[in-house]
Design a protein around this motif. Structure first.
Motif, short mmCIF file in Angstrom:
data_model
loop_
_atom_site.label_atom_id
_atom_site.label_comp_id
_atom_site.label_asym_id
_atom_site.label_seq_id
_atom_site.Cartn_x
_atom_site.Cartn_y
_atom_site.Cartn_z
N ASP A 817 -9.90 -8.34 6.96
CA ASP A 817 -10.39 -9.12 7.25
C ASP A 817 -10.12 -10.00 8.24
N HIS A 818 -9.93 -9.44 9.44
CA HIS A 818 -9.76 -10.45 11.03
C HIS A 818 -10.49 -9.99 11.63
N GLY A 819 -12.00 -9.53 11.09
CA GLY A 819 -12.94 -10.02 12.12
C GLY A 819 -13.03 -8.98 13.64
N GLN A 820 -12.16 -7.84 12.97
CA GLN A 820 -12.37 -6.65 14.45
C GLN A 820 -13.90 -6.29 14.01
N GLU A 821 -14.31 -5.61 15.24
CA GLU A 821 -14.87 -4.50 14.98
C GLU A 821 -14.92 -3.18 14.33
N PRO A 822 -15.28 -2.66 13.16
CA PRO A 822 -14.95 -2.06 11.84
C PRO A 822 -15.16 -0.73 12.11
N THR A 823 -13.78 -0.17 12.05
CA THR A 823 -14.00 1.51 12.89
C THR A 823 -14.06 2.03 10.75
N LEU A 824 -14.61 3.67 11.57
CA LEU A 824 -15.04 4.07 10.65
C LEU A 824 -12.94 4.56 9.30
N GLY A 825 -12.46 4.46 10.18
CA GLY A 825 -11.06 4.32 9.30
C GLY A 825 -10.45 2.98 8.43
N THR A 826 -11.15 2.02 9.06
CA THR A 826 -10.23 1.12 7.97
C THR A 826 -11.80 0.65 6.74
#
Length: 1634
Positions: A817-826
């Motif tokens: 939950d750190h606000g970065q652009e989500p990737t498929l892996g995350t």
């Protein structure tokens, strides 16, 4: 008339050429051409008589000029002109009229011209036009020309031309549409060719006839259903030419040798195709005509004749012998009679004829050598007609008759017989309605047709030659797989095959076909029927497969088509039977070359195969990618099943003497698996697919071994498997922990370091990991269950994994939950972590040992409570979408992933709410800083739940319902509108799911649990607000849904009843104050039950039949009985009522409220319909009401009865069905027995006037017949006896016979009590009463009075029934409904009460079974037993002495060809004796009357029927009444304004015009003598014959009447006069044939 016209023309001129020239000039109208035709015919007649005075020498030349200069151009013009276009009106009819007259004129010209040159030239030209393939009108004109001039051609000189014409005519005739549809121009031309041209050519004989016959023979195989019509049309038209003439054999010179159709197999195959396959009645009629004509010709000739089948061997298709003439005539007479009777399609007419079909088989089989004398295909034609009937009752009779063939006789083998079974019989068997019960059969007793099918197949296959048996069974199974069968037919077919005696008949091809059939059975939604069919198909394979032709690999693949959860469950009788079959045949299977036996105790093909199977399964794939998809479960399921089968087979062989042998075999099989599982925790380099396959096999082994059919307590194999798995639990749990929290590393990873490595692998997660996540969590759940079974120990491997898994999942969710652009892996890792948390929560909820015992909120609880609810995962950015798309086949798209994530959130929240339900406040504002927001802010949580219901798919809403169940009771008071909204939203989901079988029931159960929670019901009833009425509304909606989806109401009533009382330790102390507010629910349950459609009832019957088989059918063991039948709703309510205690005030009030509502419901039903039929819905509801009142009667006290006794007595005055009367009488007896204080009110019931009591007094007299029971609790019995005696004596003198009978029964009982108690007041009446009773007992004669007196005394209610001893559930719900004639649907067997264990009974409850002999009585009502007492006698006759026989309207000879008649007119004359009667119905309007008249006129041979418009023949009502008579009767259109001219024209032709009307001068029908030429004019339905037309009549005839009604129906009137005319003509001509 035509003759007069021709003479008038000739009188105008001595030179006929002048007349001909004059007629050939001007417009070519129909009248002009017809006049020309009449003149040419008149000249032709004079020429034939030798009267050549009128320019005889010039006539030939004049005829050629007329033909060439006028007629041929006229016909050529007609060929190119459209036949009226789309308008079928006058232009088309005018054209046909011109064509017909021009053709007839051409024939006369050809004859007058002398020689055949003109005829040949005309024929050549017409033939060219016909072969040119022009429009249909041109073909029709060409056919007219050829039909006219064909007979003028010379057979020898013009032979080639005749041959070509015949070939073209045949091709045109056979090109017609044979489906019996509406004819068009092309069909008219084809019919004209068959009906006019070919018979004309047949007269020429020689080359033309041979060409036609050769053309018919060249058609090849017998025609199909659509093509048989044209061939039969041709054959019937040429029947007299294709069959030999009697006497021809005696003098061969009298007739040129022609074809004999009787000796041609194609002829007979065509006739058979017409009899069996033709869709239209006309084609079938032609086929019967040809058959009858061939039989008649054979009988007249007497010569020997035979026609063998196409194959060259086997019985003849047709044969004749003078020695067997009587037998042959009898056979064919019965055969044609049966085929004619089948045309009627009426079972009551056909059934008496069926015994004649048995005699056909007796004639057809030789007594000497047992061979077929007649080809069996003739018998098959009869059955095929019955099978394809629109009347399903007739179809069922035909199938039953066929299946009974081998019960009394053994028929010789015939390939056609076998083909018929595979084809038409199995097609007919696919109809589910045929399997219904017979009248009088009990529910669950089995389908008569299904049982006969089994017996037939067993007998027939046993009698088949060995070389035929295999192919027959293969074709039979392939037929089962060639179509989508319904559940019931496939079930009974499978059961029949399963009972075929063991034989080695099937190979690999049949095994594959059986597999296809198994897949077909999966279509049906009835799980029990599906499972039973699978069981029988497996038994079929075990009984019939030749094990030497199949390998164990083939067998295992076949077994995989069975659903283990529906049929092949371990521990069932079917599993044991399969193991025994494998044990017996294990060394006989076709061996596979790669099986190894190393390490096994002894050489065994089964053990070698299984060991090799496991080894092959455990091999790592050669090429593998870490992100590849998970392997399919199929292989793991197969290996697990075969391992357990082999181990159980080994256990059978050891006979429990070598326990270690089983252990060793299982160990050898599972060694590769256990070795790999032991390495999972430490070997980080093990291929991913191999780990997946290991875990899949582990899961399938546990599932297969623990199916419901097996008892695991004493199961040695399960114990061994459990121990093996437990030994690997630590390794497996470590592997699962590592895989769920981090990606596999390039080297071995220890458990203590996994958390530090999670951040390195988040981008390596793929969507396929979600499937693996579910696998790992499934294995973890299984391991938890195993530890619970053996006893949970603190510190076990699972214990050590749960906490790290939970902490790691929470840490991972927090870190992302750190606000970065989500990737498929995350995102995938987030889904996996949430799923792991949900599994941990579910395991903790099920396992109290995992909970710490303290309610203090820890980090886990705080984290779960603070989760943002319904938080949807953001879709990965564009460059990673390709990876998602590649794996969509496994993941089903991103939407499913998000739904699973939200679902798991609510699973965790459900656990949290359940654990901390005591912390949930009743309103939102009580806590300022909540520690657990989701728990301590319930309004927000419930709002989120509503939002989740709109987001989640229907199969994921279950945890949301669980949360609502906890939240709604807390918030109902403070946030009622929000709770009502949740009710509405949840109900919409349930309503939308009603057709989704898989998730509907679990969701419905959760819905009911939160809406009808006891706390919710209590709170809603207290505040009586929106929630209370919404709950009532939903309750009625659920009941309404139950009418179309069986089992819905069961869920509701079962939950409510259990929640009200079963949870308490002492039921008598439970308060039902809440339940009283919802007593309507119990009321509706007491009277619940729908009237099912026939197909629904059939499915229920068959399901009951399967259930009654018990453990003999493995599906009953494996499939859980869901108790969703409608009966269980009432059973639940009744058992609930039985538990109530009358001493508990809340119970007492609840019962009293329910009783009042039941009586009100009875009154409402009675008022809604004063008269209702037996077994109607009204009857059933009233019956259930009184059954419920009887059940709760022991809880009534005197005060309450004071309130309702008048209602009960009033119910006795209503005209009720018998079963309801018995219940009312019974409850009145019980009331008077328990509370004699109500006797005065009872005596008052007899004080009404007799008119008011005539339908109900029998009810109260029946009560008096049990006065001995009523008086038991009365110390002083004499006053009661005296009162009863006085009342009964009055009714013994009633004028109504039934009332007198009931009174006499009561009098007999009372008098016996008077004698017992020595009532002195009646001593003076002793002699009178005893003599009266004696006179009744010894009534002379055998009339109805004596019979009814005997029957009423023997009636169960008076002879056997005891109101006190028989007071039990069995009598109320089974015995009494059965004895009183209620339909079987209303009988509830006592076994269903005992099987329904959701609600138990008190240990002291003993009134289940009736102790008297009432249960042994048979049903029957004394007043109705004399009806149909001998009804079964006629059916038992082997053959009826007389049966209905329809007249076959064919004579021996086809009439001479009449070229001047249109085709329809001529076929109507074909073989019929036509009278000179014309019936004029132009004034009649109604199609029904016209259709009936058409049929009557055709039957009695009227020459024509005139109607106001020919369009009436297209009316459906006309066609229903005419039954195709319009195709055989000339119909003439004469509109009402044209009637005067028409009548005057017919008068000029010599007809007497007769009106059917009552006039001042009308003649009585019995006194009138009809002239031969009679025209019958019928009047309009309302106005009769108009005055202007009455003036045109020669005579009016009226029908003598004896009644009051002034007139008959016009069709009936016409029929009476037509028959009287026919009768007089028959007598006049001495013709006895009709």
């Amino acid at each position: 008339m035509e003759w007069v016209l021709a003479e008038a023309l000739l009188s105008q001129s001595r030179d006929p050429r002048v007349l001909l020239g004059a007629l050939c000039r001007g417009e070519a109208s129909a009248e002009r051409v017809e006049t020309l035709c009449f003149l040419l015919q008149r000249l032709e007649d004079e020429e034939a008589r030798g009267g050549g005075g009128r320019g005889a020498g010039a006539l030939p030349e004049a005829a050629r000029e007329v033909a060439a200069g006028y007629l041929v151009p006229l016909l050529r013009g007609l060929r190119g002109r459209p036949a009226g276009g789309s308008d079928p009106g006058p232009p088309a009819r005018h054209r046909r009229r011109v064509l017909r007259a021009a053709g007839a004129a051409l024939r006369s010209c050809a004859r007058l011209a002398g020689g055949s040159q003109l005829a040949a030239a005309l024929a050549e030209e017409a033939l060219r036009d016909l072969l040119a393939g022009g429009p249909a009108p041109g073909a029709e004109a060409a056919v007219e020309v050829l039909a006219a001039v064909g007979p003028c051609l010379r057979p020898r000189e013009d032979g080639p031309l005749l041959e070509r014409v015949a070939q073209a005519a045949l091709a045109l005739a056979l090109a017609a549409d044979g489906d019996g549809g509406e004819a068009g121009p092309a069909e008219d031309a084809a019919a004209l060719a068959a009906g006019r041209l070919l018979p004309a050519l047949g007269q020429c004989g020689g080359a033309a006839l041979r060409a036609v016959w050769d053309g018919l023979g060249a058609a090849g195989a017998p025609p199909g259903p659509g093509r048989v019509g044209p061939q039969l049309l041709v054959l019937s038209a040429l029947a007299e030419r294709l069959l030999p003439e009697p006497g021809a054999d005696r003098d061969p010179r009298t007739r040129e040798e022609g074809p004999d159709a009787r000796r041609c197999w194609r002829f007979w195959r065509t006739v058979q195709a017409g009899l069996a396959q033709a869709q239209d009645a006309l084609t079938r009629k032609r086929a019967r005509y040809l058959l009858q004509r061939a039989v008649e010709v054979s009988a007249e000739l007497g010569a020997r004749c035979a026609c063998g089948p196409q194959e060259g061997n086997g019985p003849s298709l047709f044969w004749w012998s003078e020695k067997k003439k009587d037998e042959l005539l009898k056979f064919w007479e019965n055969y044609i009679l049966i085929m004619e009777t089948l045309e009627g399609n009426q079972i009551h007419v056909i059934k008496p004829v069926l015994p004649k079909l048995n005699s056909l088989f007796e004639y057809a089989v030789s007594e000497e050598n047992g061979n077929w004398l007649f080809h069996p295909s003739w018998h098959m034609c009869i059955y095929k007609r019955m099978f394809e009937s629109e009347n399903k009752i007739l179809t069922k009779e035909g199938v039953l008759h066929f299946l009974e063939l081998y019960e009394t006789k053994v028929l010789p083998f015939s390939p056609e017989f076998s083909e018929f079974i595979i084809g038409p019989l199995m097609d007919a068997l696919s109809e589910s309605s045929l399997y219904s019960r017979s009248p009088g059969q009990l529910i669950g007793s089995g389908s008569p047709l299904g049982l006969k099918l089994q017996k037939f197949l067993v007998t027939y296959i046993s009698l088949l030659p060995e070389e035929i048996k295999s192919s027959f069974l293969l074709k039979c199974i392939q037929k089962m797989s060639s179509r989508h069968w319904c559940a019931i037919p496939i079930l009974f077919l499978s059961k029949a095959l399963a009972n075929v005696p063991r034989c080695k008949a099937l190979g690999i091809e049949a095994l594959l076909a059986l597999r296809d059939v198994l897949q077909c059975t999966m279509i049906t939604h009835q799980i029990l029927l599906r499972g039973a069919a699978q069981c029988y198909l497996l038994q079929t394979a075990m009984n019939l497969v030749d094990v030497e032709k199949v390998s164990l690999s083939d067998i295992s693949t076949f077994l995989m088509c069975l659903r283990q959860e529906e049929s092949l469950g371990r521990g069932t009788s079917l599993w044991t039977e399969l193991c025994d079959w494998l044990r017996v045949n294990e060394n006989c299977f076709r061996r596979a070359s790669d099986c190894s036996c190393v390490g096994l105790p002894e050489t065994s093909s089964l053990n070698a195969y299984v060991k090799n199977l496991v080894q092959e399964y455990m091999k790592s794939p050669a090429l593998e990618r870490e992100n590849c998809f998970m392997p399919d479960w199929f292989e793991a399921k197969l290996v697990a099943m075969m391992v357990l089968l082999a181990v159980d087979v080994e256990g059978m062989k050891s006979q429990y003497s070598e326990k270690r042998r089983t252990q060793n075999v299982l160990r050898i099989f599972l060694d590769p698996l256990l070795e790999s599982l032991m390495k999972l925790g430490t070997n980080a380099y093990m291929p991913l697919l191999k780990t997946d396959r290991c875990l899949q096999l582990l899961v399938k082994l546990l599932h297969t071994c623990m199916l419901k059919g097996s008892s695991t307590q004493d199961d040695e194999v399960f114990t061994l498997l459990q121990n093996f798995v437990m030994s690997t639990a630590e390794s497996i749990s470590e592997f699962i922990l590592r895989r769920l929290t981090m990606n596999e590393l390039s080297s071995n990873t220890h458990l203590s370091t996994f958390e530090s490595l999670m951040s390195k692998c988040e981008n390596t997660k793929k969507v396929s990991d979600l499937d693996r996540c579910h696998l790992y969590l499934m294995v973890l759940t299984e391991l938890i269950n195993l530890h619970l079974k053996v006893g949970w120990k603190r510190g076990n491997p699972i214990w050590r994994v749960i906490s790290p898994l939970k902490n790691a999942s929470i840490r991972h969710l927090q870190e992302m939950d750190h606000g970065q652009e989500p990737t498929l892996g995350t995102q995938v890792q987030r889904v996996i972590s949430m799923a792991a948390l949900a599994t941990v929560c579910e395991a903790t909820d099920r396992t109290p040992e995992l909970q710490l015992g303290s309610l203090e909120a820890g980090p886990t609880e705080r984290f779960l409570s603070a989760l943002p609810l319904n938080h949807t995962l953001q879709k990965p950015h564009a460059e990673e979408e390709s990876s998602l798309c590649e794996e969509s086949s496994s993941s089903q798209g991103w939407g499913k992933i998000v739904a699973q994530y939200i679902h798991d959130q609510w699973v965790c929240l459900s656990f949290l709410l359940k654990k901390y339900h005591t912390l949930i406040p009743t309103s939102e504002g009580e806590i300022l800083e909540p520690i657990l927001p989701a728990v301590q802010m319930p309004v927000r949580t419930l709002q989120a739940a509503l939002e989740a219901l709109t987001v989640l798919p229907s199969d994921q809403v279950l945890p949301v319902f669980h949360c609502m169940k906890i939240l709604v009771p807390k918030l109902l008071t403070s946030s009622e509108s929000l709770c009502v909204e949740s009710f509405d939203m949840a109900w919409k989901i349930i309503s939308a799911l009603s057709n989704t079988q898989l998730v509907f029931w679990s969701n419905l159960k959760a819905f009911v649990q939160f809406v009808f929670d006891t706390k919710v019901l209590t709170t809603a009833a207290k505040i009586k607000g929106q929630a209370y009425f919404k709950i009532k509304e939903i309750m009625y909606k659920i009941i309404e849904m139950s009418a179309i989806k069986t089992g819905v109401f069961n869920t509701l009533i079962s939950y409510c009843c259990k929640s009200w009382i079963v949870s308490a330790s002492n039921v008598s102390q439970v308060s039902l104050s809440t339940a009283k507010n919802y007593s309507e629910l119990v009321l509706e349950a007491c009277i619940f039950g729908t009237v099912f459609r026939r197909d629904q009832r059939l499915i229920q019957d068959v399901q009951t039949y399967i259930e009654n088989l018990g453990h003999d059918c493995a599906a009953n063991t494996v499939i859980e009985n869901t108790k969703r039948e409608d009966h269980y709703v009432r059973i639940c309510a009744v058992k609930f009522l039985c538990l109530l205690d009358g001493s508990n005030m809340s119970h007492k009030l609840f019962v009293e409220d329910l009783a009042i509502k039941l009586l009100d419901k009875d009154e409402l039903v009675s008022k809604s319909r004063t008269r209702y039929y037996v077994n109607s819905q009204q009857h059933r509801v009233k019956n259930r009401i009184w059954q419920a009142l009887l059940v709760i009667f022991p809880r009534f006290d005197q005060n309450f009865l004071n309130r309702i006794i008048d209602k009960i007595f009033r119910a006795g005055f209503i005209n009720n069905q018998a079963s309801i009367k018995y219940f009312i009488e019974w409850i009145i007896i019980l009331i008077l027995h328990k509370f004699p204080q109500f006797l005065p009110k009872f005596w008052d019931c007899f004080s009404y006037g007799e008119e008011n009591l005539k339908t109900s007094i029998c009810t109260f007299l029946s009560v008096l017949s049990h006065l001995d029971i009523i008086a038991q609790n009365i110390p002083e019995k004499k006053p009661i006896l005296k009162q009863a005696f006085i009342i009964v004596l009055q009714w013994c003198f009633s004028h109504n016979f039934s009332i007198r009978l009931y009174a006499l029964v009561a009098l007999k009982k009372i008098w016996s009590m008077c004698k017992t108690w020595h009532v002195e007041e009646f001593d003076a009446l002793t002699s009178v009463i005893e003599s009266s009773l004696s006179q009744v007992e010894n009534m002379p004669g055998a009339g109805n009075a004596k019979k009814n007196w005997q029957r009423i005394q023997e009636h169960f209610f008076f002879e056997t029934f005891h109101p006190l001893k028989d007071y039990c559930l069995e009598t109320i719900f089974y015995i009494l409904p059965r004895l009183s004639g209620l339909v079987e649907d209303e009988w509830i067997a006592i076994g269903k009460f005992t099987r329904f264990t959701d609600i138990p009974l008190d240990s002291g409850f003993q009134w289940y079974l009736s102790p008297t002999q009432l249960c042994e009585r048979k049903p029957g009502d004394w007043a109705q037993q004399d009806i149909g007492s001998n009804s079964g006698e006629a059916d038992d006759q082997s053959e009826w002495t007389d049966v209905q026989k329809k007249i076959i309207p064919w004579k021996n000879n086809v009439p001479d060809l009449d070229l001047e008649l249109v085709f329809q007119d001529r076929v109507a004359k074909l073989g019929k004796s036509i009278s000179r009667l014309i019936v004029v119905a132009s004034l009649i309007d109604k199609p029904t009357n016209l259709g009936g008249l058409c049929r009557t006129c055709e039957v009695f041979g009227a020459s024509a029927l005139t109607v106001g418009s020919l369009q009436c023949t297209r009316d459906k009502q006309f066609q229903c009444l005419s039954v195709s008579a319009e195709q055989w009767l000339p119909l003439v259109e004469v509109r009402p304004p044209q009637l005067i001219d028409f009548l005057q024209q017919k008068k000029a032709e010599g007809y007497t015009v007769i009106g059917v009307e009552q006039t001042a001068r009308s003649v009585d029908l019995t006194q009138y003598s009809f002239p031969e030429r009679s025209l019958l004019l019928l009047g309009n339905e309302r106005e009769g014959i108009p005055a202007n037309l009455i003036q045109q009549l020669d005579v009016c005839v009226e029908i003598p009447q004896r009644g009051i009604i002034r007139s008959l129906n016009v069709h009936v009137s016409g029929a009476l006069l037509i028959w009287e005319y026919t009768r007089q003509q028959l007598l006049k001509h001495g013709d006895t044939e009709s």
